[in-house]
Structures are given as C-alpha cells and as structure tokens.
Design a protein around this motif. Structure first.
Motif: not given
Lengths: 404, 353, 288
Positions: C8, C15, C129, C136-138, C140-141, C210
């Motif tokens: 993470q 990111s 995501k 986890t990463i959304s 949009e990122r 974001i």
C-alpha cells in the motif's frame, strides 16, 4: 506626450471619484441615527479565505438585521439613553499573519475607535489581545477556546467555542451507548487543530476510551493516502477529524473510504453540501456531525435563506456559519440594558444575561469551572449521525454542564 | 552594458564626489532621524504611529533584501533569517533571561553567523538554484519551529513576549515602552542604522565591487576580486541586520509563530523591491512606503489589495524596469523629448545581458 | 510490517510521485527550452481545473470532450500571456520570475472574486477502485499514473526525436544560432508556452477530480513543482520524473512511519542538503 496627458486627466478623474465617494459617505453620516462601528479581523485572503469571507458575510447579515429590523430583531437599530444607534461593520484581513492582525487591531482601535471586535482564529487573537485588552475593547473570539486567552486576566475577551463542548458531550455519550473503544485523532497543524485536539483529549480523558493514534498534518496537505494508511493499520473504531478545514475533511472522508475504512468519523460543524459533492453521500454513512440538527431551528433556516439569497449558494460555508450570528444581538441587547457604551459595564451585564441563541433556548454564559470566568455561551447541543443515508439526531439538547 | 554599468559610468569624478558625499552622510542620516522622530509628538494618533513603525521595520527587511539581490543572488529565503532573528532574541529574553538590548544585537550576530555558515557552500550557486535552496532553508526552519514545541512553541508560536526593557536616557527621562512613540523611536533608530550601514557598504569600494559582481562574475574574478568573500560578507551583514528587524518585530507584536516567517514574506519583500526599483538605493524604501500605504488604503478589500499589488508589479516590470524611483526621470524625459527612444533603447540593452 | 502495508505504501508513493511529476512537467519543459521559471504555472493549473469544473460539472459535458478543449483553451491563454507580457522582457530572467509571481497572484486573487469562495468538486470520470495484493488505489489515481507516464515519455520523445522538438532544443542551446538557422525565436517561445500551459491544464484535468478545486491550489502546486524540478535538475525531464518519485516515496513512507508533520520538514532538509552538495540536482547539467 499625448498618452501622458491622458493619464493626467485620468488621474484627475480618479481623484474626483475619490473625493465624490468621501463626500457621499460623509453625507450618509448626516442622518438622525448615529452609526457605531464594529470591527472585524479575519482571514479574507489566502488558504482560509472561504471561511473568513463567509463569516464576514454572516456578521454583515446580523448587523443589517439589527439596523433594518427583521424576524430576529424586531425593532430598527438599538437605543441607548433614548438615542438611536446603528451598527456599521468594518473588517480587515490578517491572512494568518500576526503582524497584519496587529496592524488591523491598531487600525480598528486607534483610528476607527471601535469598541467591539469580532475576530477569527486563536493565534491571531493572542497576537493583538495585549492591545485590545489595554484599550478595553470587547473581543469576540471565533476560535477554538484555549485557557491561555480565555481567562480572568482577559476580562474583555469573549468566545464562541463549540469544539470543546462537543467533545465533553460526545465522548461520554459514545462510551455509554456504543461499543466504540479505539479513537484516532487527526487534526491540522495550526492553532484550531491543536486546541481541538486538546479538547478531544480532555473529553476522552473523562472516559475509558483509548487513543490509538494522534497526529497533526501540515495545513496545506491534500493527499491523505499515506497518513490514512497508517491510521487504518492501527485499527481504530472511530476517526476524530473534528475541526479539519471543510475542503480537507471531505477529502479525508473520501480517501478513507477508498482505502477501506468503514467505521464512523466525527466532524464538528460539517459542510454537508460539500461532503455530499466531494465525498459522496454514500461515503458519509455512520459519520457523526456536531452540532447539527436533523431539523434546522427557525433561526438557522432564516439565516441560511437570507445568506443564500444575498451572497449566493456558491459562498455558503455550511453549518459553521450559524455561530457568527448571535453575538451582534447579544451585545446590542447588553448595551441597551446597560444604557452605556462603557465596555466594562456592558461585559458585566452580558455575563448575566439570558440569551436568545440561534441554536435554541435557553442559553447562558458559563465556563467558570474550566476557564475561571464565564465567557462561554452554553446552548442546547445536538449531535446527529448518518444512518442508512438519513441524518438521525442521536444527542438532543445536551449542555456541556461540567464546564460550568 | 547593464543598468548597473549605466550608473557607474564616468567613474573617477563621480567616485570622488561620492567620497565627498560620504563624509557628510552621517549628519544627513542624523538629521533625517531627528526630523522623523518628531512625528509621534506632532501626530498623536496611535494608528498612524503604528503604520510608520510597520513601514520602518519593513524597510529594514526590504533594503537588506535588495542589497542581497544586488550582489547578483536571487534570494528567496529572507524569511529564514528574519525568523532566526525573531526566535533567537525571544528565546534569549524569555529563556535565558537576557535584556532585550543584549538579545537584539545577539540575534543579529546569530543570524549573521548562520548566514556565514550556509553562505560559503550555497552562495556559489546561481539563479534559481540559489532561490530554491534558500527557500528550502527557510521552510526547513519553519518545520523545526513547528516540530520542536519545547523551545520554539510549536505551531502555536510564542506568546506574551515581553517588550524591550525600560532604559533611562539622560536628559530625556525613562523610556519604558508603554507607548507606541517609544517603539517608534526604536524602530526609526534601527532603520536609520540599517540604512546607514547599507549606505556605507553601497558607496564604498565594496559597493563598487558589488556593481562589478552584478555585471558579470567572470570579469570581476579576472581582475582579481575574490567574489565569494564579498558575497558572503554582504549576505551575512544583510541577514544580520534583517534579523535585528525581526527581533524588533517580535518584541513589538508580543507574539510570533512559524506562520509569520513563510515564503510569502519574502515574496512581499521582492514585490516591494521590484516596484520601488532594485537598482537604486532608494528603490526599496520608495517601494515599501508606497505599497504599504496603498495596502493600508485597500486594507478592507483583501483580494483587491493583492490584485493591486500584482498589477503594480506587472506594470512596473513592463514599463518602468528601473522601478518607481525612475518615474520622475521617465516623466522628465517624456517632456524634454527625444528620450523616449533612449528609455526604450536602454530597456533593450539591459535585456541583452 | 505486513506485506499488504508495504504494498500500500509503495502504491501511495507511486501515485503521489505521478501527481507531482505531472504537475512539474510543464514547468520543467519551459525551463529546459527557454531557461525561465514560469511561476504562473500554478495559476494555469488552477485555471485548467476550473475549466474542467465548468465544462463537466456546470455544463454537463462529457469529460473526454472537455480534455482537448481545456488543454487548447489554457494553452492558447498561455500563448497570449507570452505574447503580451513575457515577450518584452524575455531575456531578463529575474524579471520574468517576478512577473510570474505577480501574474500567479493576480490570477489567484481574481479567481477568488470570479469563481467564488466555496471549494469546487469535479465528479470523477473514473469511479471505483482497483485492488491487488491487499492494497487499494482508486481508478482516478491509477489513470493519473498511466497518463502521467504517457505524458512524460511522449514529451521526452517529442523533444528528442521529432523535428519540432529538435528546433526547440536548438533554441534552448543557442537562440541566436537557432534564429540564423531559420528557427523563429518568437514561434519557439509561443510553442513552448502553449505546450507548457497545456501540460499544466492536463494536470488540472487529471489531478483536480482527485482533490478539490480552490483558487489557492495553484500556489501550493507551483511550490511543490519547484521543489521537484530543483531536486531533479532544472530543465531535465527524466530528472523531474525521478525526483517526483523520490519525494513521493519520502512523503509516503515518512508519513506512514514517522508522522505527517515531520515528513515535509525531512523533504526540505533532504533537498537543501542534496542541492548544497550537488547544485545541479540529480540529472541537471551546468548552465551558464
């Protein structure tokens, strides 16, 4: 050559305009009511400008309400010894620079000769307090209360703190009614953040809750992934982001949900519209809001409608607006009752007055037990929670009585 | 070739004149000092006195800042040294129990020593690199103040800073700093001292060397001038003087916090300097006075105030590259004629270097 | 430390690094071509974000229609600024920095008056995501990471391989010689500003959803970009990329294991010490 002459003409026109404006404003003074100035010192530029300008707008609304009369203030103006007076608001910017705050206070006290100053943020108030106390000018502090500036030595400083109250009401209730035990506190690294954190700690110290995380982030931070990753590793049951600035707190809610935190969070004076549009309402599930009523009081509805009508929905800063409403009325009433503008008398009258608050009644000044002087208004306090997409009031009409 | 060169042409006679002027200079400074020190006793309104005090300490910052710019270094960390001065003097007074009168010079010396220490490695950097590093230095210090709550008070800053200790001046009486006019005299004296030191530096041989440095390092080095030493000297002296201004500021406002010493402070100084005119000794003073007063007029309209500042700056940069101090000359040239071209030509010329 | 925490944090670092790289790209491009520091880059980023807000949220247009429009709009605006304000003092680098600061300030203050005080959100065009290895990463990122990389590499190859890029580099090397070779200085500067401001707008387009849009966002962004390109070596695109990831990693791991407030102090100390030892930055070259 020609250009130069043109600019001279333009300068003459400018001078004409300035002189005209001065004459017009001088003419405006020549009414049968006397105008008395109220000073404002807040942040009209920089990062916290939205708050500062928003509160300035509410002050203006309150003062106009007194001057013109309305639903909240039934008469026009206020009367002292048979003479009619109107308020006029004069606000200066401090942009969170102590030097500018001191300049503004000097300007208000020594040039504009105000007797009352509304001011935002504790650090700035601390900076000019020596001047205002010496000049016996009433300062109303819209800031997280701290014992270092609300104390018997500072007789003329009043406050409208809501955070401290919130913590002593909220945490004991939480302990009794839920199985939440592990609390994480996250606040921005500035005055408000630090005092709110202290208030939360004070509230938690009255209970058996455990603080598993407590840190401050730089005030201009926007990416909370790293810090939220760390918080979530500590497995808290509730994240207290009490007094984080409105924009940042919506981002925290959004990013915490993205990272998989499903528990409740605790927010003081939420900007619900902002939370909805930035974080999404589905992400606000289980959030605690303080003080927020499931139904606005009459006064709150009135103020909000007036604000939106005059300044536009764009500039509405959320529930925090309401706290800037009351003091103008209390002070006008106290001055009427005292029959004088002498600030010492006014303070003594105000301290014992029964108040009409936008949050409901009864309201009165207290705080002697904690601050050593009654400078904190107590009023019915409601805390609500988002449950299944609806705001439910979980605490109603509570008083932070042991701050008395 | 450059603007600086234009100021120094016809060297020998001009230089002698300057030396002559220099001998009379102390009397001039004293005269101005006494003239200005009348002000608070004529105008008794505390507000105007306060405005003057604010202008005085800002002039200290701005003129020292301008001098560093003049050595050819794009300084972006003036706030670092002002902050050092303020914090050092406050800590010496509140923690070590020093008198203000010892703490203020000590703060200046501390800042000057800091400037010496960092000066040698970083002053060889040019342009943006120097700007980034000085800015980084200032913000590093800000984080130090914020993080170490024990001596520095953390993000909340230091409160209830005592004013200067009372002193007795024979023939005048006790000055206990209970009134604004006392602070006024102190600020004025400090400013005149700073301006005098800078004047001496500027009009001395060293000043000419700085002119040479600004023109082109290589050239000056070729003649055998050790640039580094002069640069470090200027950097240290100016930082020390600015720090004394910072010390005054702290004891005048009774409150400092890390928030007071951000890069924004330096940006303000840069604006004052550029608008006033960075090539002229009086530029920094004129810029500070004009913009401070304009800022007072716009005080209630914050965003418009910033718009006013930035418009001022854009207009000056585009149309008056020598700043507001050159405005009378500019007008005179316009009326005398033929010289509009000269001004334009000069602008182009300076743009070439 | 468990594996998924480590993953993470690495994901966070990537990111953040991509966001910083994207922010700094336009700034470093202008520096590499024209040797100037365009401070109003932050304001361009802010305007790009607001244009996105107006097109997507207010007018309800499709996000993908808005992308080219916003870039064109802000790029053209940048060209106009270059023509009107920067060209007269093009060669005075210090004056240009001051002009940039003033312009940035002007646009920011005007932004508060024109756009209102309330922070504006832009609904994400990439909801949902992405999960892998317990991190986890959304989306949009993730999109910022992908497009950021594409932008960096295509810009790099544009400069290194294409004819136009060659012209720009020739200008950067020696403007007068380039002029003699038939490369118009004026055109190069216009093109440089168009691409630089367009990249700022791209950052506004991608990064704005974001975060949240306020007129003050630009100043913060330009200071971070300044740090990034200073550390990476002024004018070096690979350097900026590298330093963005270094700063992103320090921020991510520092915040996770040392505390949020100390991290930025560490970043500043790191940059100051590094630049003192190696003034040209990681990949920069000595310039006259």
């Amino acid at each position: 050559m020609k250009m130069q002459r043109g600019s001279y003409f333009r300068r003459i026109i400018w001078v004409g305009i300035v002189v005209g404006l001065v004459l017009i404003s001088a003419g405006a003074y020549c009414g049968d009511v006397t105008e008395v100035e109220i000073g404002g010192i807040t942040s009209l530029s920089g990062v916290a400008a939205p708050w500062g300008i928003g509160m300035n707008n509410v002050w203006q609304l309150a003062i106009d309400e007194i001057n013109n009369g309305g639903k909240w203030w039934k008469k026009k103006g206020f009367t002292v010894n048979g003479k009619k007076y109107n308020w006029k608001l004069k606000t200066y910017d401090h942009a969170f620079d102590a030097g500018k705050a001191v300049s503004a206070a000097n300007r208000l006290i020594n040039r504009d000769r105000v007797k009352i100053i509304f001011a935002f943020d504790g650090g700035m108030i601390k900076a000019f307090q020596p001047i205002s106390e010496k000049a016996k000018v009433i300062t109303v502090a819209y800031a997280s209360p701290g014992k270092d500036y609300i104390n018997p030595k500072n007789f003329y400083t009043w406050m409208y703190g809501i955070d401290c109250m919130a913590a002593v009401i909220f945490y004991p209730w939480l302990e009794k009614n839920t199985d939440i035990r592990r609390i994480a506190i996250l606040e921005p690294d500035h005055w408000t953040g630090h005092t709110t954190e202290a208030a939360s700690r004070f509230g938690i110290s009255k209970t058996k809750l455990e603080i598993v995380f407590d840190d401050f982030f730089p005030a201009d931070m926007t990416d909370f992934y790293p810090i939220l990753t760390r918080i979530i590793q500590k497995k808290p049951d509730l994240i207290d982001i009490g007094n984080v600035d409105p924009a940042a707190r919506a981002l925290i809610v959004k990013q915490a949900r993205e990272l998989g935190f499903k528990g409740p969070m605790y927010i003081i004076t939420p900007d619900i519209a902002n939370l909805k549009s930035v974080a999404g309402w589905e992400n606000c599930e289980k959030l605690y809001f303080a003080p927020y009523d499931t139904q606005l009081t009459e006064g709150q509805k009135y103020v909000k409608d007036m604000y939106v009508k005059r300044f536009g929905e764009e500039n509405w800063i959320g529930a925090i607006s309401y706290i800037f409403w009351d003091y103008a009325f209390w002070l006008s009433e106290a001055i009427e009752k005292a029959g004088t503008f002498d600030t010492t008398t006014v303070c003594n009258v105000l301290e014992k007055m029964k108040l009409k608050s936008i949050y409901g009644e009864p309201a009165y000044f207290a705080g002697k037990g904690y601050y050593g002087i009654n400078r904190m208004p107590l009023y019915p306090y409601n805390i609500s929670q988002v449950q299944n997409g609806k705001l439910v009031q979980v605490i109603s009409g509570a008083y932070a009585t042991y701050l008395k | 070739m450059t603007k600086a060169a234009a100021c120094h042409n016809g060297l020998p006679s001009a230089y002698l004149q300057k030396l002559n002027r220099q001998k009379r200079a102390p009397y001039g400074f004293l005269g101005i000092f006494f003239l200005l020190s009348m002000v608070p006793f004529i105008c008794r309104n505390d507000y105007y006195v306060h405005v003057m005090i604010a202008i005085f300490y800002t002039v200290i910052y701005t003129s020292t800042y301008r001098f560093i710019l003049r050595t050819g270094q794009f300084h972006f960390g003036a706030h670092a040294f002002i902050g050092i001065g303020a914090y050092a003097s406050v800590l010496l007074v509140t923690r070590a129990g020093w008198s203000f009168w010892a703490a203020m010079p000590a703060a200046g010396i501390i800042a000057a020593v800091c400037a010496l220490i960092v000066g040698f490695p970083i002053l060889r950097l040019k342009g943006i690199y120097f700007a980034i590093i000085t800015w980084g230095l200032g913000d590093t210090l800000r984080f130090v103040y914020m993080r170490f709550k024990n001596p520095f008070g953390g993000a909340l800053g230091i409160f209830s800073i005592p004013g200067p200790n009372p002193i007795t001046i024979p023939g005048v009486g006790v000055i206990d700093f209970s009134q604004k006019s006392h602070y006024y005299i102190l600020a004025l004296a400090l400013m005149m001292l700073t301006l005098y030191v800078l004047y001496r530096l500027e009009r001395s041989r060293i000043g000419l060397v700085f002119g040479a440095i600004r023109e082109g390092d290589q050239l000056a080095r070729a003649i055998g001038i050790n640039i580094m030493n002069y640069k470090v000297l200027a950097f240290a002296v100016c930082s020390g003087l600015a720090a004394m201004g910072g010390s005054f500021y702290a004891h005048y406002t009774y409150y400092i916090s890390p928030q007071d010493f951000t890069v924004l402070l330096t940006i303000y100084l840069a604006i004052y300097t550029v608008v006033g005119g960075q090539d002229s000794y009086f530029g920094a003073i004129v810029g500070t006075v004009v913009l401070s007063l304009a800022g007072e007029i716009f005080a209630g309209y914050s965003h418009y105030q910033l718009i006013m500042y930035s418009t001022f700056m854009i207009v000056v940069l585009l149309f008056l590259p020598q700043g507001l101090v050159s405005f009378p000359r500019y007008i005179a040239r316009l009326f005398v004629g033929n010289s509009a071209n000269e001004v334009k030509g000069k602008g182009n010329e300076s743009a070439l270097t | 430390m468990e594996l998924h925490e480590l993953v993470q944090n690495v994901v966070n670092a990537i990111s953040i690094g991509s966001i910083y790289a994207l922010l700094a790209l336009g700034l470093t491009l202008l520096f590499s071509i024209m040797d100037i520091l365009f401070f109003a880059h932050g304001a361009m980023y802010m305007l790009g974000a607001y244009a996105t807000y107006y097109f997507c949220t207010k007018f309800g247009w499709n996000y993908f229609v808005a992308i080219p429009l916003v870039i064109l709009l802000i790029g053209t605006f940048g060209t106009l600024i270059e023509k009107g304000l920067f060209r007269p003092i093009r060669n005075d680098h210090v004056a240009i920095i001051f002009l940039g600061i003033a312009l940035n300030w002007f646009l920011e203050s005007a932004g508060f008056i024109v756009f209102g005080l309330r922070p504006k959100p832009v609904a994400s065009a990439f909801p949902g995501k992405l999960q892998f290895l317990g991190s986890t990463i959304s989306w949009e990122r993730a999109v910022v990471v992908i497009i950021g990389m594409i932008a960096v590499f295509s810009l790099y190859f544009f400069l290194m391989r294409s004819r136009l890029g060659l012209g720009l580099r020739a200008f950067a090397e020696d403007p007068e010689a380039a002029e003699l070779q038939g490369i118009s200085n004026d055109h190069v500067c216009s093109l440089g500003f168009f691409i630089g401001c367009g990249l700022a707008a791209l950052a506004g387009l991608l990064v704005a959803p974001i975060f949240i849009i306020t007129p003050a966002m630009g100043s913060h962004a330009v200071l971070i970009s300044l740090l990034v390109i200073g550390l990476g070596g002024l004018g070096s695109i690979p350097g900026a990329l590298l330093s963005a990831f270094i700063i992103g990693s320090i921020e991510s791991f520092g915040t996770a294991y040392l505390g949020a407030n100390i991290t930025w102090g560490l970043i500043f100390i790191f940059v100051v010490v590094f630049l003192t030892i190696r003034p040209t930055g990681i990949l920069g070259v000595e310039r006259e």
